[in-house]
Design an enzyme around this catalytic site. Structure first.
Site, short mmCIF file in Angstrom:
data_model
loop_
_atom_site.label_atom_id
_atom_site.label_comp_id
_atom_site.label_asym_id
_atom_site.label_seq_id
_atom_site.Cartn_x
_atom_site.Cartn_y
_atom_site.Cartn_z
N ARG A 1 0.71 -1.18 0.01
CA ARG A 1 -0.04 0.16 -0.07
C ARG A 1 0.72 1.36 0.07
NH1 ARG A 1 -2.85 -0.77 5.31
NH2 ARG A 1 -0.59 -1.67 5.71
N HIS B 1 20.35 31.27 9.38
CA HIS B 1 19.22 32.11 10.25
C HIS B 1 19.50 31.47 11.66
CE1 HIS B 1 16.71 32.46 6.40
NE2 HIS B 1 17.54 33.24 6.37
N LYS C 1 15.57 23.77 16.35
CA LYS C 1 14.44 23.30 15.47
C LYS C 1 14.57 21.64 15.13
CE LYS C 1 15.16 27.63 13.07
NZ LYS C 1 15.66 28.35 12.04
N TYR D 1 9.54 22.51 9.66
CA TYR D 1 10.43 22.90 10.72
C TYR D 1 9.34 22.86 11.79
CZ TYR D 1 12.13 26.68 7.46
OH TYR D 1 12.41 27.18 6.47
N ASP E 1 18.96 37.82 3.05
CA ASP E 1 20.11 36.65 3.14
C ASP E 1 21.37 37.02 2.45
OD1 ASP E 1 18.55 35.09 4.79
OD2 ASP E 1 18.20 33.79 3.28
#
Length: 186
Positions: free
Chosen positions: A23, A61, A71, A131, A169
């Site tokens: 499946r 970051h 995170k 995240y 950035d």
């Protein structure tokens, strides 16, 4: 889940147990109980998702204290190179990084503790990236270091001429010009 320790203490790769049959497949993408047992207690309060195309590079970051974030990240569609850079003053691994390929096929997750800058590069045509964060987003606490800082030694696997970065950035400082708000808590 299998916990794979990296060269930097606290930065962890998680490989889930995947159950496949005719499946398709099933796996537990997150269990607070198992995370607490194998990694430690982290209370995640916010889930984020981004979709990006090939060549997009996001990062590196972090959020400044008191709004720091740990995170837990994963790629649910496509393929990314995900990177955590140690930015804790006094850390024996300051400026070093861990890079891991996260894909829809390997289902790996990457835990990035507080005190690290985080970024990723999209290696597939598109990628959907998720995240889990243990702190809420505070735009006034945004911070970053340059994702293109050669001194970090990161092979992003994207030719520079194909890199797509946000204007924000492109303005982050190099590590050598950066005054980290984090200290190592050893």
């Amino acid at each position: 889940m299998e916990v794979i320790k990296t060269d930097i203490d606290g930065v962890i790769i998680i490989e889930p147990h995947i159950f496949k049959d005719a499946r398709g497949y099933f796996f537990e993408s997150f269990s607070q109980r198992e995370f607490d047992e194998k990694i430690g207690h982290v209370e995640f309060v916010q889930d984020n998702e981004s979709m990006s195309s090939y060549g997009v590079m996001r990062g590196l970051h972090f959020q400044r204290p008191p709004f720091t974030q740990a995170k837990l990240v994963r790629c649910v569609k496509g393929k990314v190179l995900d990177v955590a850079v140690d930015i804790r003053k006094g850390s024996p691994t300051y400026g070093r990084h861990v890079a891991v390929e996260l894909t829809e096929d390997n289902h790996r997750q990457f835990f990035i503790p507080k005190g690290f800058a985080h970024g990723f590069a999209v290696l597939s045509e598109t990628a959907v990236f998720q995240y889990k964060c243990d702190g809420f987003y505070h735009p006034e606490a945004d911070g970053g270091i340059s994702i293109l800082d050669d001194s970090l030694g990161i092979d992003w696997r994207i030719p520079t001429e194909h890199a797509i970065l946000s204007e924000k950035d492109t303005k982050h400082p190099l590590l050598k010009d950066f005054d980290s708000p984090f200290t190592c808590q050893q």
